[in-house]
Design a protein around this motif. Structure first.
Motif, short mmCIF file in Angstrom:
data_model
loop_
_atom_site.label_atom_id
_atom_site.label_comp_id
_atom_site.label_asym_id
_atom_site.label_seq_id
_atom_site.Cartn_x
_atom_site.Cartn_y
_atom_site.Cartn_z
N THR A 1 27.15 22.88 47.59
CA THR A 1 25.73 23.18 47.80
C THR A 1 25.11 23.34 46.42
N PRO A 2 23.79 23.39 46.32
CA PRO A 2 23.17 23.54 45.00
C PRO A 2 23.55 24.84 44.29
N GLY A 3 23.92 25.86 45.06
CA GLY A 3 24.17 27.17 44.45
C GLY A 3 25.52 27.77 44.78
N THR A 4 26.51 26.93 45.02
CA THR A 4 27.85 27.46 45.29
C THR A 4 28.32 28.33 44.13
N VAL A 5 29.01 29.43 44.47
CA VAL A 5 29.56 30.33 43.45
C VAL A 5 31.04 30.51 43.71
N SER A 6 31.83 30.59 42.62
CA SER A 6 33.27 30.78 42.72
C SER A 6 33.67 32.04 41.96
N PRO A 7 34.31 33.01 42.64
CA PRO A 7 34.68 34.27 41.99
C PRO A 7 36.03 34.19 41.28
N ILE A 8 36.17 35.02 40.27
CA ILE A 8 37.46 35.32 39.63
C ILE A 8 37.67 36.82 39.79
N THR B 1 45.38 37.60 38.20
CA THR B 1 43.97 37.22 38.26
C THR B 1 43.83 36.06 39.24
N ALA B 2 42.97 36.26 40.24
CA ALA B 2 42.79 35.28 41.30
C ALA B 2 41.48 34.53 41.14
N MET B 3 41.46 33.28 41.61
CA MET B 3 40.22 32.53 41.73
C MET B 3 40.05 32.10 43.18
N LEU B 4 38.79 31.91 43.57
CA LEU B 4 38.47 31.37 44.89
C LEU B 4 37.41 30.30 44.69
N TRP B 5 37.76 29.03 44.95
CA TRP B 5 36.79 27.94 44.82
C TRP B 5 35.81 28.05 45.97
N GLY B 6 34.52 28.11 45.66
CA GLY B 6 33.53 28.52 46.64
C GLY B 6 33.20 27.55 47.74
N GLY B 7 33.41 26.24 47.54
CA GLY B 7 33.06 25.28 48.58
C GLY B 7 33.80 23.97 48.37
N THR B 8 34.75 23.66 49.27
CA THR B 8 35.65 22.54 49.04
C THR B 8 35.11 21.20 49.49
N VAL C 1 43.95 32.85 34.96
CA VAL C 1 44.08 32.84 36.42
C VAL C 1 45.46 32.32 36.81
N ASP C 2 46.12 33.05 37.69
CA ASP C 2 47.44 32.63 38.18
C ASP C 2 47.56 32.72 39.70
N VAL C 3 46.46 33.01 40.39
CA VAL C 3 46.44 33.14 41.86
C VAL C 3 45.33 32.24 42.39
N GLU C 4 45.63 31.48 43.47
CA GLU C 4 44.62 30.63 44.11
C GLU C 4 44.35 31.11 45.52
N LEU C 5 43.06 31.22 45.85
CA LEU C 5 42.63 31.64 47.18
C LEU C 5 41.60 30.64 47.70
N TYR D 1 46.88 25.37 52.25
CA TYR D 1 48.14 25.93 52.74
C TYR D 1 48.09 27.46 52.77
N GLY D 2 46.87 27.99 52.80
CA GLY D 2 46.69 29.44 52.70
C GLY D 2 47.17 30.19 53.93
N LEU D 3 46.91 29.67 55.14
CA LEU D 3 47.35 30.36 56.34
C LEU D 3 48.87 30.40 56.41
#
Length: 342
Positions: A215-222, A233-240, A268-272, A279-281
């Motif tokens: 989206t125009p304003g997707t945000v991804s947290p660390i 330290t984890a990251m989460l990609w906001g929109g796949t 960052v060493d953790v992916e969410l 394969y998160g579930l």
């Protein structure tokens, strides 16, 4: 003609023209990994070259292979059953409806919720009891960070704001997006997320980075996380889910590049993920069945970087498809009820 060993151990004969494409992609021995180029896709490269590179990068890694599948054109979107809530780390709770999930960052001064599922009903039936089951008090939800402006991410935000006084955060671009596209069920406009903003609560600081494209304003947290004495330290990609237009695809690729650099800087060493295309579930169930064992969400720094490299290569393939006018380059639809989700 020249022969090169393929990754499956067979010998494939490659024309000089195809060798040139592979060299541009970094697939010939002695060529480094693909970095940013002046154009989003190398001249003369075909989409399949990029898809093949992504699969080679993934190897037999189930997390990376799941990402390849999730970004493959025309792939069906999974609708798995909802799992039970789970603490992935001591300070991070996983609350899921199956096909869409939220993360709760637990701090000494309250909770920061990353996304809010699809509706007030899901917030009431999944988020609230899930937090209680894990020993967290939903009354202490202070912030709801919405990664992007689609129903499946902001649907329960207004309920949480009304019931617990939570403040809702979104980028200005996506506040504007939902005002245009979903005025009927959008949360009341509240706090805006600046690029690189740091949100601190109870001694925990979450970095919020703009990653437009989905989206125009997707945000991804660390997010800093902990398990006993271990710190990660984890990251989460906001929109796949990739967009459809060439302009949006180029924006997505630029976001991958910038966020990957920020991941490297933050170690960052953790992916969410907020959807099950990583394969998160399955990893959640592995963790549930082996409490105290190796945490499968800790990929390590090289693997998280490779995760982004796989994403980069798949998106370059999608862009090559779009530039060639191939129908398979178009983004898949998951129904009118949830517009442009993932």
């Amino acid at each position: 003609m020249t022969s090169l060993p393929r990754h499956d151990g067979m010998t494939g004969y490659l024309t000089r023209r195809r060798l040139g494409r592979l060299a541009a992609l970094g697939l010939v021995a002695g060529v480094g990994s693909v970095g940013p180029t002046s154009s989003a896709v190398a001249a003369g490269a075909e989409a399949q070259d990029y898809y093949d590179r992504a699969r080679r990068l993934a190897g037999s890694d189930p997390v990376l292979l799941a990402l390849v599948r999730a970004l493959t054109p025309d792939i069906g979107f999974p609708r798995p059953p909802a799992p039970e809530p789970l603490k992935i780390f001591d300070n991070l709770a996983f609350l899921s409806a199956g096909w869409i999930s939220a993360m709760a960052v637990l701090t000494d001064d309250g909770i920061v919720l990353i996304d809010a599922l699809t509706s007030p009903a899901e917030a009431e039936s999944i988020l609230v009891p899930g937090l209680r089951e894990l020993g967290a008090d939903p009354e202490t939800i202070k912030y709801v960070v919405v990664t992007h402006g689609h129903d499946d991410h902001f649907g329960g935000a207004q309920y949480l704001a009304d019931r617990y006084g939570a403040r809702v955060l979104m980028t200005p671009a996506d506040w504007d997006l939902i005002a245009r596209t979903r005025p009927d069920n959008a949360p009341t406009r509240d706090l805006e997320i600046a690029d690189g903003q740091r949100l601190t609560l109870g001694g925990t600081t979450i970095q919020l980075h703009h990653t437009p494209g989905h989206t125009p304003g997707t945000v991804s947290p660390i997010i800093p996380v902990r398990a006993g004495c271990e710190r990660h330290t984890a990251m989460l990609w906001g929109g796949t889910n990739p967009p459809t237009t060439r302009t949006e695809l180029r924006s997505y690729l630029a976001s991958i590049h910038s966020f990957r650099a920020r991941m490297r800087q933050a170690n960052v060493d953790v992916e969410l993920s907020n959807h099950p295309g990583d394969y998160g579930l399955q990893r959640a169930e592995q963790l549930r069945s082996r409490p105290g064992g190796v945490n499968p969400f800790v990929l390590g720094r090289p693997r998280t970087q490779r995760f982004m490299a796989v994403m980069d290569s798949m998106l370059r393939g999608r862009l090559a498809d779009a530039e060639a006018g191939n129908a398979r380059g178009a983004s898949r639809s998951h129904g009118a009820a949830v517009q442009g989700c993932c």
